[in-house]
Design a protein around this motif. Structure first.
Motif, short mmCIF file in Angstrom:
data_model
loop_
_atom_site.label_atom_id
_atom_site.label_comp_id
_atom_site.label_asym_id
_atom_site.label_seq_id
_atom_site.Cartn_x
_atom_site.Cartn_y
_atom_site.Cartn_z
N PHE A 44 -35.49 -85.88 4.00
CA PHE A 44 -35.86 -87.06 3.23
C PHE A 44 -35.72 -85.83 2.14
O PHE A 44 -35.75 -85.32 0.74
N ILE A 45 -37.00 -84.34 2.45
CA ILE A 45 -37.66 -83.52 1.79
C ILE A 45 -35.80 -82.33 0.60
O ILE A 45 -35.38 -81.91 -0.12
N GLN A 46 -35.11 -82.17 1.78
CA GLN A 46 -33.69 -81.59 2.02
C GLN A 46 -32.95 -82.66 0.59
O GLN A 46 -32.45 -82.44 0.30
N ALA A 47 -32.92 -83.67 1.41
CA ALA A 47 -31.63 -85.34 0.22
C ALA A 47 -32.65 -84.42 -1.10
O ALA A 47 -32.37 -84.76 -1.45
N ALA A 48 -33.56 -84.83 -1.27
CA ALA A 48 -34.22 -85.00 -2.74
C ALA A 48 -33.94 -83.68 -3.27
O ALA A 48 -33.60 -83.25 -4.48
N SER A 49 -34.01 -82.18 -2.33
CA SER A 49 -33.57 -81.14 -3.15
C SER A 49 -32.43 -80.76 -3.17
O SER A 49 -32.31 -80.77 -4.69
N ALA A 50 -31.57 -81.00 -2.26
CA ALA A 50 -30.32 -81.50 -2.66
C ALA A 50 -29.67 -81.92 -3.70
O ALA A 50 -28.51 -82.04 -4.75
N MET A 51 -31.03 -83.81 -4.44
CA MET A 51 -29.98 -83.79 -5.31
C MET A 51 -30.68 -83.42 -6.88
O MET A 51 -30.80 -84.08 -7.87
N GLY A 52 -31.57 -82.81 -6.56
CA GLY A 52 -32.11 -82.15 -7.85
C GLY A 52 -33.38 -83.01 -7.79
O GLY A 52 -34.04 -82.74 -9.53
N GLU A 53 -33.97 -83.78 -7.47
CA GLU A 53 -35.44 -85.11 -7.42
C GLU A 53 -36.77 -84.22 -7.35
O GLU A 53 -36.59 -83.39 -5.92
N PRO A 54 -37.39 -84.57 -7.97
CA PRO A 54 -38.84 -83.86 -7.44
C PRO A 54 -39.10 -84.44 -6.34
O PRO A 54 -39.37 -85.64 -6.21
N PHE A 55 -39.89 -83.49 -5.47
CA PHE A 55 -41.30 -83.64 -4.85
C PHE A 55 -42.28 -83.41 -4.21
O PHE A 55 -42.60 -82.47 -5.43
N TYR A 56 -43.05 -82.97 -4.15
CA TYR A 56 -44.42 -82.61 -3.20
C TYR A 56 -44.97 -82.48 -2.14
O TYR A 56 -44.54 -83.98 -1.47
N THR A 57 -44.91 -81.02 -1.17
CA THR A 57 -45.28 -81.34 -0.10
C THR A 57 -46.50 -81.15 0.10
O THR A 57 -47.00 -79.67 -0.29
N VAL A 58 -47.36 -81.44 1.00
CA VAL A 58 -48.82 -81.64 0.97
C VAL A 58 -48.94 -79.96 1.39
O VAL A 58 -47.87 -79.64 2.29
N SER A 59 -49.98 -79.31 0.76
CA SER A 59 -49.67 -77.72 1.58
C SER A 59 -50.72 -77.84 2.96
O SER A 59 -50.69 -76.83 3.88
N GLU A 60 -51.95 -78.58 2.88
CA GLU A 60 -52.72 -78.36 3.99
C GLU A 60 -52.25 -78.09 4.71
O GLU A 60 -51.34 -79.84 5.28
N ARG A 61 -52.60 -78.07 6.15
CA ARG A 61 -52.32 -77.45 7.34
C ARG A 61 -52.09 -79.27 7.99
O ARG A 61 -53.00 -79.67 7.76
N VAL A 62 -51.87 -79.33 9.09
CA VAL A 62 -51.37 -80.72 9.52
C VAL A 62 -52.53 -80.29 10.35
O VAL A 62 -52.93 -78.96 11.53
N GLY A 63 -54.16 -80.89 10.97
CA GLY A 63 -54.68 -80.93 12.24
C GLY A 63 -54.21 -81.61 13.62
O GLY A 63 -53.46 -82.78 13.08
N ALA A 64 -54.50 -80.36 14.22
CA ALA A 64 -54.20 -81.46 15.76
C ALA A 64 -55.64 -81.45 16.70
O ALA A 64 -56.77 -80.95 16.04
N ILE A 65 -55.97 -83.07 16.74
CA ILE A 65 -57.23 -83.37 17.62
C ILE A 65 -57.23 -83.36 18.93
O ILE A 65 -56.26 -84.00 19.51
N GLY A 66 -58.74 -83.65 19.65
CA GLY A 66 -58.36 -83.50 20.69
C GLY A 66 -59.20 -83.53 21.36
O GLY A 66 -60.65 -83.69 20.51
N HIS A 67 -59.60 -83.08 22.67
CA HIS A 67 -60.71 -82.28 22.94
C HIS A 67 -60.85 -81.09 24.26
O HIS A 67 -59.60 -80.94 24.59
N ASN A 68 -61.79 -80.83 23.77
CA ASN A 68 -61.87 -79.07 24.74
C ASN A 68 -61.37 -79.35 25.99
O ASN A 68 -62.22 -79.80 27.20
N LYS A 69 -60.44 -78.35 26.70
CA LYS A 69 -60.58 -78.01 28.12
C LYS A 69 -61.36 -77.46 28.40
O LYS A 69 -61.71 -76.61 27.75
N PRO A 70 -61.63 -78.08 30.10
CA PRO A 70 -62.22 -76.93 30.86
C PRO A 70 -62.28 -75.26 31.12
O PRO A 70 -62.89 -74.69 30.88
N GLU A 71 -60.81 -75.20 31.15
CA GLU A 71 -60.46 -74.00 31.17
C GLU A 71 -59.88 -73.39 29.56
O GLU A 71 -59.47 -71.87 29.39
N GLY A 72 -60.17 -74.28 28.74
CA GLY A 72 -60.05 -73.23 26.99
C GLY A 72 -58.99 -74.49 26.56
O GLY A 72 -58.07 -74.16 27.48
N GLY A 73 -58.94 -73.80 25.88
CA GLY A 73 -58.00 -74.41 24.67
C GLY A 73 -58.25 -76.36 24.30
O GLY A 73 -59.40 -76.97 24.82
#
Length: 497
Positions: free
Chosen positions: A327-356
């Motif tokens: 999607f983004i590459q096609a818009a770039s190739a066609m010279g049409e504007p786009f906005y890519t959210v800069s805030e990083r994607v977050g991973a959510i879950g629960h903590n492992k006993p061994e860490g991580g």
């Protein structure tokens, strides 16, 4: 002076009265405010039926796809791009992990240029199928994804959204009459069968997402994967920046871009710096077909020839290779504007006993708050302390799919999302605490409330649940153990900041 005969006088009077009556009706039914210039007759009153518009569009578009096929061997893999996290500060060399001869590059470049020229010159022969001004949400679902989609749809309505919804299915084998004819319409959604438009002989040759977008009746689209749901009303994003000025908004993946230098040569673009933006995660995006119709046509070209040529060039074997970068590459190739959210994607879950972290979902931020920061030159992706983190807007519950008739319970997945360390029932999303706090309210409890409704009201109706017993009972046991009463270790949220 000539006399008017009685019969003629009556005719004149009757004609005058009819004119007065018509004028009165017109004045009564026509808005008189200066801001209203459209006819009071709905624009859809004289529209060609959607199925006919779809058929006409495909009849015109398919020959353009086929005429501009890249007649050369598939790009050859040298190595796969690893799961390299995005670095917004330190510039890196763009990976080159694909091999192509100069002749093959020239063939793909010419085919790409010819296709772009064809869609630019198509004119009225390639008429979009959407109703001008119509907004809605589009998704795809079938088989095991259908129960998941229904939970997401109920979360959409729970958030207050009134957007109409079209959910596309690959072919008639995925159409479930009870769900499609009785359940979904009550929630403002309808099932659409893509094979009815393009035929069953070509449905496997490309990804469904872009064609669901092109064949939908909506001009402005919120896309959500079946396992994605919003925390607010997505239609509000369509009337706000950055969508108003860009017409295409996407969200990031964890990884750096791994598009091949060959792709940029073929599409006649200069490759952007590696620090420019992350790779895309298209569980959700916003697009206007009024402003980005050509971009969507080129994205369809990339998908049509994706498995054979373009997916490799756009990701080089990176995580999630597929339609995500088209999607983004096609818009770039066609010279049409786009906005890519800069805030990083977050991973959510629960903590492992061994860490991580034992992750089972991704979070994407409110683009309006992200835009407010970047417009002031504040880039948290470079310095997290530069500004306050935006609220979470979408959750993509992708690993595993939260289907109570599948493996979301127990140890069927390495993430074991519904189990605590001691093996008892527990919440899936408790960490990282700062990310979960940005939900604003107890989203996980709300999500399981909708999963419980689906499981206990439709246990006997989904085709993939036919041979499974006790789905509702298991969900209710989990609900009572985890959500019925508050616990000391429940997450805390920040509704106001």
């Amino acid at each position: 002076m000539a006399r008017i005969r009685p019969g003629r006088a009556r005719s004149i009077i009757l004609t005058f009265l009819v004119i007065c009556l018509v004028s009165s009706v017109y004045l009564y039914w026509t808005p008189t405010t200066a801001s209203t210039t459209a006819s009071v007759v709905p624009s859809t009153a004289f529209e060609v039926p959607l199925a006919e518009r779809q058929s006409a569009f495909w009849k015109a578009f398919k020959p353009l796809l086929e005429r501009n096929a890249p007649h050369c061997p598939s790009p050859q893999r040298v190595d796969n791009a690893g799961a390299e996290h995005f670095d917004a500060i330190h510039e890196q060399h763009r990976p080159s992990l694909t091999d192509m001869s100069e002749e093959d590059q020239a063939e793909m470049e010419q085919a790409h240029a010819n296709f772009v020229q064809d869609i630019r010159n198509a004119g009225k022969e390639l008429k979009p199928v959407h109703t001008p001004g119509k907004r809605g949400l589009v998704s795809t679902a079938g088989e095991n994804y259908l129960p998941v989609f229904l939970s997401s749809l109920r979360m959409l309505r729970r958030a207050g959204s009134t957007l109409p919804v079209e959910v596309y299915m690959k072919d008639s084998s995925e159409y479930e009459k009870k769900i499609c004819d009785d359940v979904l319409p009550k929630l403002g959604a309808r099932c659409m069968v893509l094979a009815d438009v393009v035929g069953s002989d070509v449905i496997e040759h490309y990804q469904l997402k872009i064609f669901a977008v092109l064949f939908s009746s909506f001009e402005e689209i919120v896309w959500m994967d079946a396992d994605c749901f919003p925390l607010g009303k997505p239609e509000d994003l369509l009337t706000s920046e950055p969508f108003i000025s860009s017409g295409l908004v996407t969200w990031p993946d964890f990884w750096r871009s791994s598009a091949s230098p060959f792709y940029y040569k073929i599409s006649r673009q200069e490759a952007p710096p590696m620090t420019a933006r992350q790779s895309s995660e298209t569980g959700a995006f916003l697009v206007s077909k009024r402003t980005h119709f050509l971009s969507m046509l080129l994205a369809a070209y990339y998908n049509f020839y994706g498995p054979s040529h373009y997916f490799r060039l756009l990701s080089q074997g990176g995580p999630g290779e597929g339609d995500k970068e088209t999607f983004i590459q096609a818009a770039s190739a066609m010279g049409e504007p786009f906005y890519t959210v800069s805030e990083r994607v977050g991973a959510i879950g629960h903590n492992k006993p061994e860490g991580g972290l034992s992750g089972s979902a991704m979070t994407q931020s409110d683009p309006r708050e992200d835009y407010a920061l970047t417009s002031e030159g504040i880039w948290r992706v470079k310095d997290p302390a530069a500004g306050m983190a935006p609220h979470i807007f979408f959750i993509h519950a992708n690993y595993p799919k939260f289907n109570p008739g599948d493996n979301v319970f127990g140890t069927g997945w390495e993430t074991t999302p519904t189990l605590k360390e001691d093996g008892s029932d527990g919440r899936a999303w408790t960490a990282p605490k700062d990310v979960v706090a940005r939900f604003g309210y107890d989203v996980e409890r709300a999500y399981w409330e909708e999963i419980k409704w689906v499981a206990c009201n439709l246990e006997e109706d989904f085709r993939t649940w036919e041979q499974k017993m006790g789905i509702c009972d298991r969900v209710e046991i989990y609900w009572n153990n985890v959500f019925a009463e508050p616990h000391d270790d429940d997450p805390k949220f920040t509704p106001d900041r």
